[in-house]
Scaffold this motif. Structure first.
Motif, mmCIF file in Angstrom:
data_model
loop_
_atom_site.group_PDB
_atom_site.id
_atom_site.type_symbol
_atom_site.label_atom_id
_atom_site.label_comp_id
_atom_site.label_asym_id
_atom_site.label_seq_id
_atom_site.Cartn_x
_atom_site.Cartn_y
_atom_site.Cartn_z
ATOM 1 N N HIS A 7 1.039 -1.355 0.054
ATOM 2 C CA HIS A 7 -0.568 -0.255 -0.489
ATOM 3 C C HIS A 7 0.485 0.853 0.356
ATOM 4 C CE1 HIS A 7 -3.684 1.788 1.644
ATOM 5 N NE2 HIS A 7 -3.603 2.728 0.949
ATOM 6 N N HIS A 45 2.013 4.556 -2.087
ATOM 7 C CA HIS A 45 1.390 6.058 -2.687
ATOM 8 C C HIS A 45 2.518 6.303 -4.102
ATOM 9 C CE1 HIS A 45 -2.784 5.652 -2.036
ATOM 10 N NE2 HIS A 45 -2.867 5.177 -0.651
ATOM 11 N N HIS A 68 -4.256 5.526 -5.835
ATOM 12 C CA HIS A 68 -5.917 5.907 -6.034
ATOM 13 C C HIS A 68 -6.588 5.472 -7.132
ATOM 14 C CE1 HIS A 68 -5.950 6.936 -2.175
ATOM 15 N NE2 HIS A 68 -5.379 8.073 -2.093
ATOM 16 N N GLU A 114 -5.216 1.433 -5.618
ATOM 17 C CA GLU A 114 -6.229 1.189 -4.416
ATOM 18 C C GLU A 114 -7.554 1.861 -4.743
ATOM 19 O OE1 GLU A 114 -5.682 4.472 -1.066
ATOM 20 O OE2 GLU A 114 -6.885 3.198 0.419
ATOM 21 N N ASP A 135 0.496 2.198 4.150
ATOM 22 C CA ASP A 135 -0.363 3.476 3.906
ATOM 23 C C ASP A 135 0.382 4.933 3.435
ATOM 24 O OD1 ASP A 135 -2.782 4.876 2.699
ATOM 25 O OD2 ASP A 135 -3.937 4.198 3.824
ATOM 26 N N HIS A 164 2.527 7.935 1.911
ATOM 27 C CA HIS A 164 2.769 9.189 0.723
ATOM 28 C C HIS A 164 3.629 9.732 0.047
ATOM 29 C CE1 HIS A 164 -1.286 8.048 1.547
ATOM 30 N NE2 HIS A 164 -2.384 8.517 0.593
HETATM 31 ZN ZN LIG Z 1 -3.947 5.081 0.693
#
Ligand SMILES: [Zn+2]
Ligand SMILES: [Zn+2]
Length: 583
Positions: A354, A356, A386, A424, A540, A542
């Motif tokens: 996960h 980005h 995304h 995602e 997750d 970024h």
């Molecule tokens: Zn995410």
């Protein structure tokens, strides 16, 4: 006033800057100047480079937050142990001003009057003077203001902010680093709910062991971020730090460290159960050690455990890791010997899940993320930007997706670790996934998450998730219940019913390591384990820095009693790929 020895210690320098900032603010309301000094204090406390070297090479002003005026004060403290500016400010202002200025209704002028009339220079002195009715006699004060001061002193601080795990950990690490230069220091560790890795904590508790506990307390009293001291003894200091964060230090002799840490870690309910088990064995656990009680009431000499596992061993229990000490069945399991001894650890994780990139709302490129994951020892990474429905997060439309895949192929040629192409994908309101099936089927990995329409009722939301799960491509349930700690509660749905559905599929549940999410929460992880559902621990991320979210995800999983074999990204890339492949 104490004499500070010339020092190369950055924390002493930071403390001086912090005090200058606070005094400047009180003296003249020179807000911006004051703020600059406080920012300088933070910059110095967080320095990773040797401060002596910076000064010698004349590079202080290269540090962000340090201008020429502040650099000059730093050089003075470094060379002489004193700051002339601080000395001057202290002599101009009444003693104890920093402490007293926190009392509502007192300003510099009033504190000065109290000092001149009654010699008050601390909170206890102020309290005693109010109680003796002396304050009302001072010019500018009356019976009412005296009463108001007493009320203010009696009322506990009612603002109780809760700190996120990562923030609390960072502060505790700085406290420990600061303490480690105290004379006789041996070791220190965060305790309390923080050591149990609760998602948020109301205070930071640190236990420290040293030859002279009072020296540790003394050292902590000069921690640069302290705004005011609430309680102090030779063994303990409770302080309020900037941003109203409460921090407590408990200082003990090195041989008492293990027991003190164990007690301070809690939880209360866990300790109570252990005390009961001890009592049944005619043992008593005190801060002096584990004592045996004899029939006639006399005691055996206390035995001091050198480390926590000895406490559990003495009670014939399996060792219970701190993250499990919540009285949620761990004591009973430890008695029976059924506590898992292969709980997931950060070192077990082999793939970053996960992540980005700049293709959606991430800060770093595919290459940067891959490189950072490789540096952390990972064997593979999943790039999951995304999907188009998340337009606010720059969801990747099909044409750009193709460009990303080409880029991934290019980066893959130079990379030692495997890059998995993923998304995602939004779980849309009707339970379908974003992107058409023919696209979804081509991904290596899909994390399916909800990012919109949180306010559906329980029935609608349950149906939405269950519908999504019944699709064959659904393999990872991302940040399951959509909570944002301290900001947004989990959404309404029937979790047990949903877990039953996912248990029938091959899909896994994500344990999201973003410290603002930490979703799903430990009690649901345990409920999922009972159904033999598998997990992935995700970051997750970024940014490259957020790859370090991994440890928070692992902490949550441990709190959920998750074992190594239950986490898909502990597997090698082939097995992982097979487990999460959409079709
Ligand atoms: Zn995410
Ligand atoms: Zn998301």
């Amino acid at each position: 006033m104490e004499l500070v020895k010339p020092t190369t210690d950055k924390f002493t320098i930071a403390a001086a800057l912090q005090e200058i900032g606070s005094l400047l603010e009180l003296k003249s309301g020179e807000y911006f100047k004051a703020r600059a000094y406080k920012a300088g204090a933070r910059a110095i406390a967080e320095l990773t480079e040797d401060i002596g070297k910076l000064i010698k090479q004349n590079r202080l002003t290269f540090v962000k937050g340090i201008g020429f005026a502040i650099a000059k004060q730093i050089q003075e403290v470094y060379a002489t142990g004193e700051s002339p500016l601080l000395k001057e400010l202290r002599s101009e202002l009444p003693p104890g001003i920093l402490e007293l200025a926190n009392v509502p209704g007192l300003n510099l002028k009033k504190i000065d009057q109290l000092h001149k009339a009654l010699g008050i220079s601390s909170i206890p002195e102020l309290k005693a003077a109010c109680e003796a009715g002396k304050v009302r006699q001072v010019k500018g004060f009356g019976a009412r203001s005296e009463q108001k001061i007493l009320e203010a002193l009696a009322s506990p601080v009612n603002r109780k902010p809760r700190l996120h795990l990562h923030h609390a950990l960072r502060i505790s690490e700085r406290i420990i680093e600061f303490l480690s230069t105290a004379p006789g220091f041996v070791r220190a560790e965060a305790a309390g709910a923080l050591r149990r890795r609760q998602e948020t904590v109301s205070e930071i508790v640190v236990v420290a062991g040293g030859q002279r506990p009072a020296a540790l307390v003394d050292r902590f009293s000069r921690f640069p971020l302290i705004l005011r001291v609430e309680e102090r003894s030779s063994r303990q200091l409770v302080a309020i730090l900037t941003e109203e964060i409460k921090a407590a230090l408990l200082a003990v002799q090195p041989e008492d460290f293990a027991l003190a840490l164990w007690r301070a870690t809690g939880s209360e309910a866990h300790l109570r159960k252990l005390d009961l088990i001890a009592a049944k064995k005619r043992l008593k656990i005190t801060l002096r050690g584990i004592e045996g009680l004899r029939r006639k009431g006399s005691k055996t000499k206390p035995v001091r455990p050198k480390a926590e596992p000895e406490i559990y061993a003495r009670l014939n229990l399996q060792f219970v890791p701190p993250e499990l000490r919540e009285d949620e069945g761990e004591v009973e399991a430890a008695l029976k010997g059924t506590l898992p001894d292969d709980l997931i650890k950060t070192e077990d994780i082999r793939g970053m899940v996960h992540c980005h990139t700049t293709y959606s709302d991430g800060k770093h490129s595919v290459e940067e993320m891959v490189h950072a994951a490789e540096q952390m020892g990972m064997k593979y990474i999943t790039i999951t930007d995304h999907s188009p429905t998340a337009f606010y997060a720059g969801g990747v439309k099909i044409d750009r997706l193709q460009r990303q895949w080409e880029e991934i192929d290019r980066v893959q040629e130079q990379s030692k670790i495997k890059i998995l192409k993923g998304t995602e994908s939004d779980i849309i309101a009707d339970g379908s996934l974003d992107y058409p099936d023919w696209i979804l089927e081509q991904f290596d990995v899909i994390v399916a998450s909800i990012h919109s329409r949180y306010k559906m009722n329980e029935d609608q939301m349950t149906r939405r998730i269950v519908t999504a799960m019944r699709q064959p491509v659904f393999k990872i349930w991302g940040h399951a219940l959509g909570r944002l700690l301290e900001r947004r509660p989990p959404f309404a749905c029937r979790v047990e019913e949903i877990l039953d559905v996912i248990a029938e599929s091959r899909a896994a549940i994500e344990v999201n390591g973003d410290p603002y999410r930490l979703d799903m929460e430990p009690r649901w992880l345990r409920a999922a384990r009972k159904r033999r559902i598998k997990f992935v621990i995700s970051v997750d991320a970024h940014s490259t820095g957020a790859l370090h979210n991994l440890k928070y995800g692992v902490a949550m999983a441990r709190r959920g009693w998750v074992r190594r074999g239950e986490v898909l990204n502990t597997q090698g890339v082939k097995a992982f790929q097979k487990a999460v492949r959409p079709v």
